[in-house]
Design a protein around this motif. Structure first.
Motif, PDB file in Angstrom:
ATOM      1  N   SER A 136       1.011  -1.131   0.007  1.00  9.86           N
ATOM      2  CA  SER A 136      -0.090   0.062   0.008  1.00  9.86           C
ATOM      3  C   SER A 136       0.678   1.423  -0.219  1.00  9.86           C
ATOM      4  O   SER A 136       1.886   1.177   0.935  1.00  9.86           O
ATOM      5  CB  SER A 136      -0.801  -0.018   1.150  1.00  9.86           C
ATOM      6  N   SER A 137       0.520   2.219  -1.043  1.00  8.47           N
ATOM      7  CA  SER A 137       1.379   3.403  -0.926  1.00  8.47           C
ATOM      8  C   SER A 137       1.074   4.055   0.175  1.00  8.47           C
ATOM      9  O   SER A 137       1.984   4.955   0.894  1.00  8.47           O
ATOM     10  CB  SER A 137       1.086   4.200  -2.090  1.00  8.47           C
ATOM     11  N   SER A 138      -0.135   3.981   1.032  1.00 11.23           N
ATOM     12  CA  SER A 138      -0.692   4.800   1.922  1.00 11.23           C
ATOM     13  C   SER A 138       0.279   4.278   3.359  1.00 11.23           C
ATOM     14  O   SER A 138       0.928   5.224   3.959  1.00 11.23           O
ATOM     15  CB  SER A 138      -2.048   4.837   2.451  1.00 11.23           C
ATOM     16  N   ARG A 139       0.608   2.964   3.357  1.00 13.78           N
ATOM     17  CA  ARG A 139       1.309   2.284   4.386  1.00 13.78           C
ATOM     18  C   ARG A 139       2.786   2.951   4.038  1.00 13.78           C
ATOM     19  O   ARG A 139       3.603   3.237   4.991  1.00 13.78           O
ATOM     20  CB  ARG A 139       1.201   1.019   4.496  1.00 13.78           C
ATOM     21  N   ARG A 140       3.363   2.598   3.114  1.00 14.62           N
ATOM     22  CA  ARG A 140       4.877   3.109   2.577  1.00 14.62           C
ATOM     23  C   ARG A 140       5.101   4.565   3.026  1.00 14.62           C
ATOM     24  O   ARG A 140       6.187   4.680   3.613  1.00 14.62           O
ATOM     25  CB  ARG A 140       5.016   2.893   1.192  1.00 14.62           C
ATOM     26  N   LEU A 141       4.091   5.534   2.740  1.00 16.46           N
ATOM     27  CA  LEU A 141       4.213   6.969   3.128  1.00 16.46           C
ATOM     28  C   LEU A 141       4.433   6.967   4.635  1.00 16.46           C
ATOM     29  O   LEU A 141       5.229   7.780   5.172  1.00 16.46           O
ATOM     30  CB  LEU A 141       3.373   7.626   2.554  1.00 16.46           C
ATOM     31  N   VAL A 181       1.747  15.824   4.536  1.00 13.32           N
ATOM     32  CA  VAL A 181       2.288  15.070   3.768  1.00 13.32           C
ATOM     33  C   VAL A 181       1.417  14.263   2.795  1.00 13.32           C
ATOM     34  O   VAL A 181       0.613  13.588   3.206  1.00 13.32           O
ATOM     35  CB  VAL A 181       3.306  14.113   4.146  1.00 13.32           C
ATOM     36  N   PHE A 182       1.630  14.902   1.382  1.00  8.41           N
ATOM     37  CA  PHE A 182       0.830  14.278   0.422  1.00  8.41           C
ATOM     38  C   PHE A 182       1.691  13.602  -0.693  1.00  8.41           C
ATOM     39  O   PHE A 182       2.959  14.459  -0.855  1.00  8.41           O
ATOM     40  CB  PHE A 182      -0.011  15.290  -0.319  1.00  8.41           C
ATOM     41  N   ALA A 183       1.586  12.434  -1.310  1.00  9.93           N
ATOM     42  CA  ALA A 183       2.285  11.788  -2.279  1.00  9.93           C
ATOM     43  C   ALA A 183       1.474  11.247  -3.246  1.00  9.93           C
ATOM     44  O   ALA A 183       0.492  10.672  -3.207  1.00  9.93           O
ATOM     45  CB  ALA A 183       3.250  10.596  -1.699  1.00  9.93           C
ATOM     46  N   ALA A 184       1.604  11.881  -4.745  1.00 12.72           N
ATOM     47  CA  ALA A 184       1.138  11.365  -5.823  1.00 12.72           C
ATOM     48  C   ALA A 184       2.256  10.312  -6.460  1.00 12.72           C
ATOM     49  O   ALA A 184       3.478  10.400  -5.964  1.00 12.72           O
ATOM     50  CB  ALA A 184       0.844  12.358  -6.965  1.00 12.72           C
ATOM     51  N   PRO A 185       2.177   9.643  -7.554  1.00 13.55           N
ATOM     52  CA  PRO A 185       3.086   8.923  -8.142  1.00 13.55           C
ATOM     53  C   PRO A 185       4.335   9.437  -8.472  1.00 13.55           C
ATOM     54  O   PRO A 185       5.454   8.888  -8.206  1.00 13.55           O
ATOM     55  CB  PRO A 185       2.265   8.273  -9.378  1.00 13.55           C
ATOM     56  N   GLU A 186       4.110  10.667  -8.998  1.00 11.31           N
ATOM     57  CA  GLU A 186       5.469  11.224  -9.427  1.00 11.31           C
ATOM     58  C   GLU A 186       6.359  11.916  -8.204  1.00 11.31           C
ATOM     59  O   GLU A 186       7.311  12.524  -8.630  1.00 11.31           O
ATOM     60  CB  GLU A 186       5.068  12.461 -10.468  1.00 11.31           C
ATOM     61  N   ASP A 187       5.824  11.734  -7.153  1.00 12.70           N
ATOM     62  CA  ASP A 187       6.388  12.624  -6.118  1.00 12.70           C
ATOM     63  C   ASP A 187       7.640  11.717  -5.361  1.00 12.70           C
ATOM     64  O   ASP A 187       8.305  12.210  -4.426  1.00 12.70           O
ATOM     65  CB  ASP A 187       5.445  13.038  -4.817  1.00 12.70           C
ATOM     66  N   TRP A 188       7.353  10.197  -5.489  1.00 15.02           N
ATOM     67  CA  TRP A 188       8.102   9.258  -4.563  1.00 15.02           C
ATOM     68  C   TRP A 188       9.753   9.487  -4.778  1.00 15.02           C
ATOM     69  O   TRP A 188      10.345   9.360  -3.893  1.00 15.02           O
ATOM     70  CB  TRP A 188       7.863   7.963  -4.961  1.00 15.02           C
ATOM     71  N   ALA A 189      10.141   9.997  -5.850  1.00 16.47           N
ATOM     72  CA  ALA A 189      11.470  10.190  -6.198  1.00 16.47           C
ATOM     73  C   ALA A 189      11.825  11.728  -6.131  1.00 16.47           C
ATOM     74  O   ALA A 189      13.028  12.183  -6.215  1.00 16.47           O
ATOM     75  CB  ALA A 189      11.915   9.777  -7.440  1.00 16.47           C
ATOM     76  N   ALA A 190      11.036  12.551  -5.702  1.00 15.36           N
ATOM     77  CA  ALA A 190      11.358  14.035  -5.738  1.00 15.36           C
ATOM     78  C   ALA A 190      11.785  14.358  -4.415  1.00 15.36           C
ATOM     79  O   ALA A 190      11.382  13.985  -3.298  1.00 15.36           O
ATOM     80  CB  ALA A 190       9.727  14.735  -6.055  1.00 15.36           C
ATOM     81  N   PRO A 191      12.874  15.284  -4.619  1.00 19.00           N
ATOM     82  CA  PRO A 191      13.182  16.025  -3.318  1.00 19.00           C
ATOM     83  C   PRO A 191      12.441  16.618  -2.444  1.00 19.00           C
ATOM     84  O   PRO A 191      12.606  16.762  -1.090  1.00 19.00           O
ATOM     85  CB  PRO A 191      14.518  16.892  -3.627  1.00 19.00           C
TER      86      PRO A 191
END
Length: 251
Positions: free
Chosen positions: A34-39, A165-175
Motif C-alpha cells: 500500500s502506498s499509504s502504508r509506505r508513506l 504530507v501528500f504523495a502522488a506517483p510522481e512525488d516518490w523520487a522528488a526531493p
C-alpha cells in the motif's frame, strides 16, 4: 516598553519518561503493498531518527484498517467495537503520537478511514500529536489532507503538526517529498519531547466533554468514583455483561 531577556531562563527540556515514546501508524491503504502504508512508514522512521538524535528512543506499531473493515462496519451499526477493534482503540488511547495515512478516492479521503474515525471516542485523541498524510493517483488531490483530514482531527481536538504530507506517483523520487517528510517528522518529534500535548490534556482535562465509559486514558480522572468493570456498568456502556465463569476466582 522595554523587554529584557532573562539570562537565567532555561530552554525547554525534553519530557522525562520511564520508557520510549509510543508511535502508532494508522493506514487505510488496501493494496499490497500500500502506498499509504509506505508513506506512513517513511514518516515513522524519520520520526524515530529525529528522536534518537535527541537521545529519546521511540517505538512504532502499525494498525492496518483493511483487515478490520467488517468490524468497523459492525461497530458503526451496533454502537460498540468487537474484540480486535477494541484492542486497536486501546492502543491508540495509550499512544504518545499517531501517524494517520489514507488513500484518496473520488476527491475525498477513504471511506474506510472516515468510518474508523467515526467509531472513535471524541476525546480519544485529545491533544495527542498527529501527522496527517495521504496518497492519490494524481497531484490534483494534494489539498485533500488539509481540506478534509485537518478539520476532522480538529473536531477530535488532536494536536496536528503544521506540515501535512501528500504523495502522488510522481512525488516518490522528488526531493520535495523527502523534505516534507523530514519536516513533519521533526515537528512530531519536537512536540513529543516537549510534552506539550500531555500538558495540555492534563491541565484542562476536566474542562472537556467526555464520552460515558469511553476509552480515553485519562477517563479515570473524571469518573474515578464509577466502577465500569461491573456487569451493570458494562451493560449500560453497551459492552455486554461478563460471564459468571469470568468473575469466579481461579482455583
Amino acid at each position: 516598553m522595554r523587554i529584557e531577556s532573562n539570562p537565567n531562563r532555561r530552554e525547554t527540556e525534553p519530557e522525562q519518561r520511564d520508557g520510549p515514546f509510543r508511535l502508532v501508524v494508522v493506514s487505510a491503504g488496501v493494496g499490497d503493498p500500500s502506498s499509504s502504508r509506505r508513506l506512513a512508514d517513511r514518516i515513522a522512521q524519520k520520526t524515530l531518527d529525529s528522536l534518537a538524535n535527541a537521545g529519546t528512543p521511540g517505538t512504532v506499531s502499525v494498525v492496518e484498517l483493511g483487515p478490520l473493515a467488517v468490524e468497523i462496519a459492525q461497530a458503526m451499526v451496533a454502537g460498540f467495537p468487537g474484540e480486535r477493534l477494541q484492542e486497536v482503540i486501546e492502543r491508540l488511547a495509550a499512544a504518545d503520537a499517531v501517524i494517520a495515512s489514507t488513500p484518496v478516492y473520488k476527491a475525498g479521503i477513504s471511506g474506510l478511514f472516515k468510518s474508523f474515525v467515526d467509531v472513535l471516542d471524541n476525546d480519544l485523541l485529545l491533544a495527542k500529536p498527529i501527522v496527517l498524510a495521504a496518497t492519490a493517483g494524481s497531484s490534483r488531490h494534494a489539498l485533500v489532507v488539509d481540506d478534509q483530514m485537518r478539520p476532522l482531527f480538529a473536531y477530535l481536538r488532536a494536536l496536528t503538526v503544521p506540515t501535512s504530507v501528500f504523495a502522488a506517483p510522481e512525488d516518490w523520487a522528488a526531493p520535495d517529498l523527502i523534505a516534507r517528510i523530514e519536516r513533519a517528522a521533526n515537528e512530531l518529534a519536537v512536540l513529543l519531547r516537549s510534552g506539550a500535548g500531555r500538558m495540555i490534556a492534563d491541565g484542562a482535562w476536566s474542562g472537556y466533554q467526555h464520552q460515558f465509559a469511553g476509552n480515553a486514558t485519562r477517563a479515570e480522572r473524571v469518573t474515578s468514583d464509577v466502577d465500569f468493570s461491573s456487569s451493570l456498568m458494562l451493560l449500560a456502556a453497551g459492552g455486554g455483561t461478563r460471564s459468571r465463569r469470568a468473575e469466579e476466582p481461579a482455583a
